[in-house]
Design an enzyme around this catalytic site. Structure first.
Site, PDB file in Angstrom:
ATOM      1  N   GLY A  71      13.154   3.749  54.657  1.00  0.00           N
ATOM      2  CA  GLY A  71      14.210   3.592  53.640  1.00  0.00           C
ATOM      3  C   GLY A  71      15.408   4.447  53.992  1.00  0.00           C
ATOM      4  O   GLY A  71      15.566   4.871  55.140  1.00  0.00           O
ATOM      5  N   SER A  75      11.839   8.267  59.218  1.00  0.00           N
ATOM      6  CA  SER A  75      12.897   7.534  59.914  1.00  0.00           C
ATOM      7  C   SER A  75      13.392   6.397  59.042  1.00  0.00           C
ATOM      8  O   SER A  75      12.912   6.178  57.933  1.00  0.00           O
ATOM      9  CB  SER A  75      12.380   6.992  61.248  1.00  0.00           C
ATOM     10  OG  SER A  75      11.517   5.895  60.985  1.00  0.00           O
ATOM     11  N   LYS A  76      14.362   5.690  59.583  1.00  0.00           N
ATOM     12  CA  LYS A  76      15.019   4.581  58.894  1.00  0.00           C
ATOM     13  C   LYS A  76      14.009   3.605  58.259  1.00  0.00           C
ATOM     14  O   LYS A  76      14.267   3.048  57.204  1.00  0.00           O
ATOM     15  CB  LYS A  76      15.874   3.866  59.949  1.00  0.00           C
ATOM     16  CG  LYS A  76      17.097   3.131  59.450  1.00  0.00           C
ATOM     17  CD  LYS A  76      18.224   4.004  58.977  1.00  0.00           C
ATOM     18  CE  LYS A  76      18.888   3.303  57.796  1.00  0.00           C
ATOM     19  NZ  LYS A  76      19.529   4.115  56.831  1.00  0.00           N
ATOM     20  N   ARG A  77      12.891   3.415  58.949  1.00  0.00           N
ATOM     21  CA  ARG A  77      11.979   2.398  58.419  1.00  0.00           C
ATOM     22  C   ARG A  77      11.328   2.828  57.106  1.00  0.00           C
ATOM     23  O   ARG A  77      10.717   2.028  56.416  1.00  0.00           O
ATOM     24  CB  ARG A  77      10.928   1.996  59.468  1.00  0.00           C
ATOM     25  CG  ARG A  77       9.834   2.997  59.685  1.00  0.00           C
ATOM     26  CD  ARG A  77       9.142   2.779  61.011  1.00  0.00           C
ATOM     27  NE  ARG A  77       8.719   4.050  61.530  1.00  0.00           N
ATOM     28  CZ  ARG A  77       7.567   4.619  61.253  1.00  0.00           C
ATOM     29  NH1 ARG A  77       6.698   4.017  60.491  1.00  0.00           N
ATOM     30  NH2 ARG A  77       7.266   5.800  61.758  1.00  0.00           N
TER      31      ARG A  77
END
Ligand code: GLU
Length: 488
Positions: free
Chosen positions: A265, A261-263
């Protein structure tokens, strides 16, 4: 009609509700590789049945991402509105007549029924199931409605959806080319909606109709869709169609073991483009997310990837997305790129940094100096900008290297010698500067470090003598003199 000897037709069928993410890019690539490997056809189909969330911008972004990745499609959209191919249109919202035809057929044959339940009733059903710790599923209460009851409900303003009548007993077996056979108990499945109250088809329904009409031979997709497959297989059976073969690709995890996911990168393909990843490097990296060769080869030329890719090499265990490995691989591709081509690819980054047409040494020469070091195209400007901008001394260069006893004199001597040196070339520079060290009784470091700091403002950089050659006499000498002035 696009027919090939192999008859293999794959498709990528994105819902245009956002960017193309790493997972979707991997699915695209595997479908493309499989089609190319077998001289088949790769189809792109836009699944825009979620009208509230589908946008033309998203179609554009997805097409741009796939084009950039280099996975050309044989049939499908040309842009957000038009398309090309024997089964056009390739936008589901332009194919409603096809869905209506088969929806009518299922209804007439009693394989589907109208459901008048309101959203509130369905919510209540779900909550009750939760309370009773049962899987939330539609209880089939509208299965038995008479036509008369249906008409009354419609007269009272209710709009029906259509539900598919799932078998209540037995199991649906999903033959999967990667996982083997996966069995789903029918009593745990529900009568799923195939036409929404708004009249549009649902994903599960439209997908089956299109895969059939577009003669898709292999459905290769992420394993989040595996639970949809028993429903889809039952639809094939009800419509009397031969289903395609299925291959569900393993999930992609982040380096910490959580779902990517976004976390972790950047997740969208265009972000990788903007950061200066090369499409062929990202393609190579994505190919290894859930696929490998028996000899664990890591780097593949584009042709080799096509030649070697096969579903037999796909694994069912989750794959891990490793940004460090991706950056390493990108560096490998950057090193292999001929310099003129590298400069061309880096042009947007050089432009942004104001270096594209800056005065100074030829970009091909400066970019080449540090080709070993770049991990991303975006790294290039920072490592070469000192050739094109007035020198700014880092605190370390100024305080630790330049402000030391004797340095001013050393720089003065160098300026004097180098202003007369000819040819101003790597070899000649090296022997001249080493000779200078010997004459003055200085150690190499006492000369090389201040020299570098004076002409670049930095304590690190490309190999010294070649760098001086690339800078040229005029720049080197004038920077030496400026530094002497700055030292006061
Ligand atoms: N439109 C679906 C998605 O974007 C495609 C699923 C499929 O490949 O069948 O997830």
């Amino acid at each position: 009609m696009t027919e090939t000897a192999s008859g293999i037709r794959t498709r990528f069928a994105p819902s245009p509700t956002g960017f193309l993410h790493i997972g979707g890019a991997r699915t695209t690539l595997f479908n493309w590789l499989f089609a190319r490997r077998h001289k088949g056809v790769f189809v792109l189909r836009i699944e825009d049945t979620d009208e509230a969330r589908s946008t033309a911008e998203s179609v554009d972004a997805i097409l741009e991402s796939i084009r950039w990745l280099g996975c050309d499609w044989d049939e499908g959209p040309l842009d957000a509105e038009s398309d090309r191919g024997p089964f056009s249109p390739y936008y589901q919202m332009k194919r409603l007549e096809h869905y209506d035809k088969y929806l009518r057929q299922l209804l007439e044959e009693g394989k589907a029924y109208r459901c008048y339940c309101s959203k509130e009733e369905l919510d209540a059903m779900r909550r009750l199931a939760q309370l009773e710790k049962r899987p939330p599923r539609y209880d089939g209460r509208c299965r038995l409605l008479t036509e008369r009851q249906g008409r009354d409900l419609e007269a009272s303003g209710r709009k029906p959806s259509l539900r598919f009548r799932m078998p209540e007993e037995g199991a649906t077996l999903v033959p999967d080319l990667i996982r083997g056979e996966v069995s789903f108990e029918n009593r745990l499945q529900q009568d799923f909606v195939i036409r929404k109250t708004t009249g549009g088809p649902t994903y599960n329904f439209a997908c089956v109709v299109d895969d059939h009409l577009m003669r898709i031979s292999h459905v290769i997709r992420g394993d989040e869709h595996l639970p949809n497959t028993p429903s889809q297989l039952q639809l094939y059976r009800a419509l009397g169609w031969q289903p395609p073969l299925f291959a569900h690709l393993s999930m992609i995890m982040g380096p910490d073991g959580g779902k990517l996911s976004k976390r972790h990168g950047a997740t969208s393909v265009l972000e990788y483009k903007q950061q200066g990843f090369l499409p062929q490097a990202l393609r190579n990296y994505l190919a290894l997310l859930g696929w490998s060769t028996t000899d664990s080869q890591q780097l593949f030329s584009p042709e080799e990837l096509i030649e070697r890719f096969d579903l037999a090499g796909c694994q069912k265990n989750p794959a891990t997305f490793d940004p460090v490995k991706l950056a390493w691989m990108n560096g490998e591709y950057i090193r292999k790129t001929p310099v003129p081509e590298l400069v061309r690819q880096a042009e947007p980054f050089l432009k942004t940094a104001g270096l594209a047409s800056a005065e100074g040494p030829a970009l091909e020469r400066t970019v080449a100096l540090e080709q070993e070091k770049y991990k991303r195209l975006a790294d290039i400007p920072g490592l070469i900008e000192f050739f094109y901008k007035p020198v700014e001394y880092t605190p370390k260069a100024m305080d630790k290297v330049l402000r030391t006893t004797g340095t001013k004199e050393t720089l003065g001597g160098l300026a004097e010698r180098l202003s007369r040196l000819s040819p101003f070339e790597e070899k000649a520079l090296e022997s001249e500067i080493r000779g200078f060290c010997a004459e003055r009784g200085l150690k190499a470091g006492q000369v090389f470090h201040p020299l570098r700091a004076a002409v670049t403002g930095r304590t690190e950089g490309p190999t010294l003598f070649l760098m001086l050659e690339v800078m040229g006499r005029e720049m080197v000498v004038s920077r030496l003199r400026k530094t002497i002035d700055a030292l006061g």
